[in-house]
Design an enzyme around this catalytic site. Sequence first.
Site, PDB file in Angstrom:
ATOM      1  N   GLY A 143     -40.384 -94.526 -28.578  1.00 26.60           N
ATOM      2  CA  GLY A 143     -41.433 -93.711 -27.952  1.00 26.60           C
ATOM      3  C   GLY A 143     -41.297 -92.262 -28.375  1.00 26.60           C
TER       4      GLY A 143
ATOM      5  NE  ARG B 249     -42.000 -98.511 -27.438  1.00 25.97           N
ATOM      6  CZ  ARG B 249     -41.279 -97.528 -26.907  1.00 25.97           C
ATOM      7  NH1 ARG B 249     -40.043 -97.341 -27.313  1.00 25.97           N
ATOM      8  NH2 ARG B 249     -41.775 -96.745 -25.973  1.00 25.97           N
TER       9      ARG B 249
ATOM     10  CG  ASP C 282     -31.757 -97.349 -24.788  1.00 27.42           C
ATOM     11  OD1 ASP C 282     -32.892 -97.310 -25.304  1.00 27.42           O
ATOM     12  OD2 ASP C 282     -31.562 -97.702 -23.607  1.00 27.42           O
TER      13      ASP C 282
ATOM     14  CB  THR D  83     -35.254 -91.017 -24.009  1.00 26.18           C
ATOM     15  OG1 THR D  83     -36.028 -91.555 -22.925  1.00 26.18           O
ATOM     16  CG2 THR D  83     -33.843 -90.787 -23.511  1.00 26.18           C
ATOM     17  CB  ILE D  84     -39.500 -88.387 -21.413  1.00 25.84           C
ATOM     18  CG1 ILE D  84     -39.985 -89.819 -21.199  1.00 25.84           C
ATOM     19  CG2 ILE D  84     -40.275 -87.699 -22.502  1.00 25.84           C
ATOM     20  CD1 ILE D  84     -41.358 -89.899 -20.533  1.00 25.84           C
ATOM     21  CG  ASP D  85     -37.143 -92.990 -20.148  1.00 22.84           C
ATOM     22  OD1 ASP D  85     -38.217 -92.492 -19.769  1.00 22.84           O
ATOM     23  OD2 ASP D  85     -37.077 -94.031 -20.845  1.00 22.84           O
TER      24      ASP D  85
ATOM     25  CG  ASP E 281     -32.427 -93.875 -20.289  1.00 24.01           C
ATOM     26  OD1 ASP E 281     -32.432 -93.199 -21.338  1.00 24.01           O
ATOM     27  OD2 ASP E 281     -33.023 -94.966 -20.191  1.00 24.01           O
TER      28      ASP E 281
ATOM     29  CG  MET F 146     -43.793 -93.007 -17.991  1.00 24.07           C
ATOM     30  SD  MET F 146     -44.033 -92.614 -19.741  1.00 24.07           S
ATOM     31  CE  MET F 146     -45.435 -93.649 -20.127  1.00 24.07           C
ATOM     32  N   GLY F 147     -39.819 -93.320 -16.763  1.00 28.26           N
ATOM     33  CA  GLY F 147     -38.367 -93.228 -16.665  1.00 28.26           C
ATOM     34  C   GLY F 147     -37.658 -94.541 -16.912  1.00 28.26           C
ATOM     35  NE  ARG F 148     -37.452 -97.991 -21.653  1.00 20.92           N
ATOM     36  CZ  ARG F 148     -38.517 -98.503 -22.241  1.00 20.92           C
ATOM     37  NH1 ARG F 148     -39.003 -99.637 -21.853  1.00 20.92           N
ATOM     38  NH2 ARG F 148     -39.098 -97.879 -23.234  1.00 20.92           N
TER      39      ARG F 148
ATOM     40  CD  GLU G 295     -41.925 -96.456 -16.482  1.00 23.39           C
ATOM     41  OE1 GLU G 295     -43.127 -96.570 -16.750  1.00 23.39           O
ATOM     42  OE2 GLU G 295     -41.058 -96.248 -17.366  1.00 23.39           O
TER      43      GLU G 295
ATOM     44  NE  ARG H 210     -58.839 -92.746  -2.821  1.00 22.32           N
ATOM     45  CZ  ARG H 210     -59.259 -93.332  -1.707  1.00 22.32           C
ATOM     46  NH1 ARG H 210     -58.452 -94.121  -1.024  1.00 22.32           N
ATOM     47  NH2 ARG H 210     -60.500 -93.142  -1.275  1.00 22.32           N
TER      48      ARG H 210
ATOM     49  CG  HIS I 268     -48.302 -93.013 -22.724  1.00 23.00           C
ATOM     50  ND1 HIS I 268     -48.700 -94.111 -22.002  1.00 23.00           N
ATOM     51  CD2 HIS I 268     -47.312 -93.439 -23.548  1.00 23.00           C
ATOM     52  CE1 HIS I 268     -47.994 -95.162 -22.381  1.00 23.00           C
ATOM     53  NE2 HIS I 268     -47.140 -94.780 -23.317  1.00 23.00           N
TER      54      HIS I 268
ATOM     55  CD  GLN J 163     -44.737 -89.242 -16.578  1.00 28.57           C
ATOM     56  OE1 GLN J 163     -43.692 -89.268 -15.969  1.00 28.57           O
ATOM     57  NE2 GLN J 163     -45.516 -90.303 -16.681  1.00 28.57           N
ATOM     58  NE  ARG J 164     -43.807 -91.295 -25.032  1.00 24.46           N
ATOM     59  CZ  ARG J 164     -44.003 -92.615 -25.143  1.00 24.46           C
ATOM     60  NH1 ARG J 164     -43.495 -93.429 -24.242  1.00 24.46           N
ATOM     61  NH2 ARG J 164     -44.677 -93.112 -26.148  1.00 24.46           N
TER      62      ARG J 164
HETATM   63  O1  F6P Z   1     -38.710 -94.503 -22.887  1.00 24.68           O
HETATM   64  C1  F6P Z   1     -39.759 -93.607 -22.773  1.00 24.68           C
HETATM   65  C2  F6P Z   1     -40.929 -94.244 -22.078  1.00 24.68           C
HETATM   66  O2  F6P Z   1     -41.964 -93.271 -21.963  1.00 24.68           O
HETATM   67  C3  F6P Z   1     -40.626 -94.863 -20.723  1.00 24.68           C
HETATM   68  O3  F6P Z   1     -40.512 -93.921 -19.697  1.00 24.68           O
HETATM   69  C4  F6P Z   1     -41.804 -95.810 -20.579  1.00 24.68           C
HETATM   70  O4  F6P Z   1     -41.490 -96.910 -19.748  1.00 24.68           O
HETATM   71  C5  F6P Z   1     -42.017 -96.278 -21.994  1.00 24.68           C
HETATM   72  O5  F6P Z   1     -41.441 -95.316 -22.863  1.00 24.68           O
HETATM   73  C6  F6P Z   1     -43.471 -96.460 -22.369  1.00 24.68           C
HETATM   74  O6  F6P Z   1     -43.515 -96.979 -23.654  1.00 24.68           O
HETATM   75  P1  F6P Z   1     -44.824 -97.120 -24.549  1.00 24.68           P
HETATM   76  O7  F6P Z   1     -45.140 -95.760 -25.091  1.00 24.68           O
HETATM   77  O8  F6P Z   1     -44.431 -98.067 -25.611  1.00 24.68           O
HETATM   78  O9  F6P Z   1     -45.910 -97.628 -23.645  1.00 24.68           O
END
Ligand code: F6P
Length: 344
Positions: free
Chosen positions: A12, A74, A106, A128-130, A132, A172-174, A224, A268, A274, A276-277
């Site tokens: 990502g 990916r 990772d 990674t934005i996560d 982790d 997000m954050g997996r 998430e 609500r 996305h 966030q990215r």
């Molecule tokens: O690992 C970064 C991340 O943005 C996660 O927070 C999210 O679950 C995932 O990638 C989303 O992936 P994609 O861009 O493939 O939908």
Amino acid sequence: MAKRYGILTSGGDCPGLNAVIRGAVLKGETVYGQEFVGFRDGWYGLVYGDIIELSRTRVRGLSHEGGTILGTSRFGPYSEPDGGAENIKKVLKNLEIDGVIAIGGDGTAAASQRLYEDGINIVGVPKTIDNDIAATDYTFGFNTAVEIATESIDRLRTTGNSHKRCMVLEVMGRHAGWIALHSGIAGGAHAILIPEHPESLNQICAWVTSVKNRGRSPMVVVAEGFTLPDMETAHSTKGLDGFNRPRLGGIAEVLAPMIEERTGIETRATVLGHVQRGGVPTAFDRVLATRLGMATTDLVADKGWGQMVVLRGTEIERTTFDEALANHKQVPAAQYQEMRVIFG
Ligand code: F6P
């Protein structure tokens, strides 16, 4: 002869990738006389020898640009018939490339470790934005994602207040709750729900009701990957990603009607996704990414194959792919409890 290195961005995307590329090219050229190319679209460009030249002029002014000028995917280096270390060795030889700099999370680090064991000269930069990856105190991209999520909380709060609604924001954050925890604290959320610490619907509704009873509009931030105690896995209805991991997202839309039904408070859900990215990286992420990029040029000059550059405290240090992969960085119970006492 000048040493020539190939840079790729995989997995990502993440704000700060371009700043890493710029940092590496500027320092590598200036200090070591190194040359650089970029592989297009992650491992795909390495497997198929699809490159662009990366000169000082090409990376000019790049550190504030979001996304990655190289493209990403990916695609795994072993997953296609043309993939695998032997083919990659031939590609590198034909293109006269002495080593690979792989910027990724990772999944990328795991692939890099395997390539290293198979004899490829490769080093890594964690992203990674996560946030982790345990080997580094922070990954670039995280700070930007937290800023965006915090601004979203601020915005949801004003519309929530106007309608006296409960607002549920999913970030997000997996399987890590860092973005939720940090943006939730910064935005003053009344409840923060993270994967590391399941909470019951009763508890969530008790917090929401107590906020409402004080005349406020409840603000809930949910990661998430959060699960209610009766859920075996995180909510996923979108199949698998390119690394065979479930694509997460949508738990806010599951929770919102449950909260509304139990509490009687109109609720609500907003799934931030996305956003966030995307966009420009924060100054913090630009600085971190630039320093990491610059440090990779020292690493390749030292032939530190099989290693990554990481942030520890305020210093850029080195670690092995193995060590970086050994631990997934999750929110410790104590850090969650520290905030949980003021929920509601
Ligand atoms: O690992 C970064 C991340 O943005 C996660 O927070 C999210 O679950 C995932 O990638 C989303 O992936 P994609 O861009 O493939 O939908």
